[in-house]
Design an enzyme around this catalytic site. Structure first.
Site, PDB file in Angstrom:
ATOM      1  N   SER A 146       0.871  -1.181   0.000  1.00 28.37           N
ATOM      2  CA  SER A 146       0.000   0.000   0.000  1.00 28.37           C
ATOM      3  C   SER A 146       0.905   1.227   0.000  1.00 28.37           C
ATOM      4  O   SER A 146       2.075   1.143   0.390  1.00 28.37           O
ATOM      5  CB  SER A 146      -0.850  -0.009   1.273  1.00 28.37           C
ATOM      6  OG  SER A 146      -1.466   1.244   1.484  1.00 28.37           O
ATOM      7  N   TYR A 159      -1.561  -1.730  10.529  1.00 24.39           N
ATOM      8  CA  TYR A 159      -1.734  -1.914   9.073  1.00 24.39           C
ATOM      9  C   TYR A 159      -0.560  -1.279   8.322  1.00 24.39           C
ATOM     10  O   TYR A 159       0.062  -1.923   7.476  1.00 24.39           O
ATOM     11  CB  TYR A 159      -3.061  -1.298   8.630  1.00 24.39           C
ATOM     12  CG  TYR A 159      -3.290  -1.393   7.133  1.00 24.39           C
ATOM     13  CD1 TYR A 159      -3.620  -2.607   6.535  1.00 24.39           C
ATOM     14  CD2 TYR A 159      -3.167  -0.272   6.311  1.00 24.39           C
ATOM     15  CE1 TYR A 159      -3.826  -2.696   5.160  1.00 24.39           C
ATOM     16  CE2 TYR A 159      -3.378  -0.356   4.944  1.00 24.39           C
ATOM     17  CZ  TYR A 159      -3.706  -1.573   4.374  1.00 24.39           C
ATOM     18  OH  TYR A 159      -3.904  -1.655   3.014  1.00 24.39           O
TER      19      TYR A 159
END
Ligand SMILES: NC(=O)c1ccc[n+]([C@@H]2O[C@H](COP(=O)([O-])OP(=O)(O)OC[C@H]3O[C@@H](n4cnc5c(N)ncnc54)[C@H](OP(=O)(O)O)[C@@H]3O)[C@@H](O)[C@H]2O)c1
Length: 270
Positions: A146, A159
């Site tokens: 990401s 995350y």
């Protein structure tokens, strides 16, 4: 060419193929003639996609419904595919999700499940499938990180750190694979409309309002850019110009000052 050519006995294993980016990656791999193996927990969604891909592209589409946090289930994957006469030539580690909110108010079990899914399963599937690829001198891996990998992300601390692991790990493994005939690409998307935001606990207003429109890239476009990147043997693929600029800023900004700034903006910390 870094993506191995399709064949009747080889398959592209895509994790998280029941939703979002994983569905699009599986669709586009099948569109290029690759047989696909669809992995996630929701079997009905995988079976519907397998039927669609078999019909639309005439490829072999296999379903393996499992929970990627289950280590014995992961360990059984190569055997399951071998029994079906299949070799994994393309591995796409796409499954993942995020928790939200401050760690001091976190659900411990969910934090650990996220790390098992986003980090442990990625590393384990690489350990499981890379030896065979290297032995055959052929294979391609896509790990999905990401743009959150380039900077701290308060409100989604675990995350962001997990995706930073995926990015760093992928860069190292790619370097180790040099000269083996196997390549590894890491995909770092910015915001994409999928089930991701809802599963992270964002309201639609929070997810759409927190980031400008020009940063959002459709899942099909993310998948297209990822596969072109794999084909070209790229190391890191960031879909969308704004996200490439954002990643540069995130990487180069003073990290603690950036974290303090981002903590003030994150909807889950308000
Ligand atoms: N959407 C974004 O804005 C965005 C941005 C950057 C990076 N990403 C990354 O892109 C990847 C795909 O996300 P997405 O946006 O497509 O989200 P999504 O629509 O929520 O899809 C997530 C997929 O992961 C699977 N999954 C989750 N936990 C699993 C488990 N324990 N075992 C097996 N499969 C599991 C889900 O399948 P089941 O529920 O059926 O198991 C689903 O297929 C993730 O790694 C995510 O971190 C997304």
């Amino acid at each position: 060419m870094a993506l191995p050519p399709p064949s009747p006995t080889t398959t592209a294993l895509v994790t998280g193929a029941s939703s979002g980016i994983g569905v699009e990656l599986a669709r586009q791999l099948a569109g290029r003639g690759h047989g696909v193996t669809l992995v996630a927990r929701r079997e009905a969604k995988l079976s519907a996609l397998a039927a669609e891909l078999g019909q639309a592209h005439g490829v072999r589409a296999e379903v393996v419904a499992l929970d990627l946090t289950d280590a014995p289930a992961r360990a059984g994957l190569p055997g399951t595919l071998a029994e079906r006469g299949l070799t994994v030539d393309v591995l796409v580690n796409n499954a993942g999700f995020s928790t939200t909110g401050p760690v001091y108010r976190s659900d411990r079990a969910r934090e650990i499940t996220m790390i098992r899914t986003d980090v442990e399963a990625v590393a384990d599937l690489c350990s499981l499938f890379l030896p065979g690829m290297v032995e055959r001198g052929r294979g391609a891996v896509l790990n999905v990180a990401s743009t959150a990998a380039f900077q701290p992300l308060p409100g989604q601390a675990g995350y962001g750190a997990g995706k930073a692991f995926v990015l760093s790990y992928s860069r190292s493994v790619r370097a180790e694979l040099r000269g083996t005939g196997v390549t590894l690409t890491v995909l770092c998307p910015g915001p994409v409309k999928t089930e991701f935001a809802e599963s992270a606990g964002f309201t639609p207003e929070e997810s759409e309002g927190s980031l400008p429109k020009f940063m959002w890239v459709p899942a099909a476009e993310v998948a297209r850019v990822a596969l072109v990147g794999m084909e070209q043997g790229k190391g890191v693929v960031i879909p969308g110009f704004a996200n490439r600029v954002g990643a540069q800023v995130g990487r180069n900004a003073p990290q603690q000052a950036l974290a303090t700034f981002l903590a003030r903006q994150h909807p889950a910390l308000k």
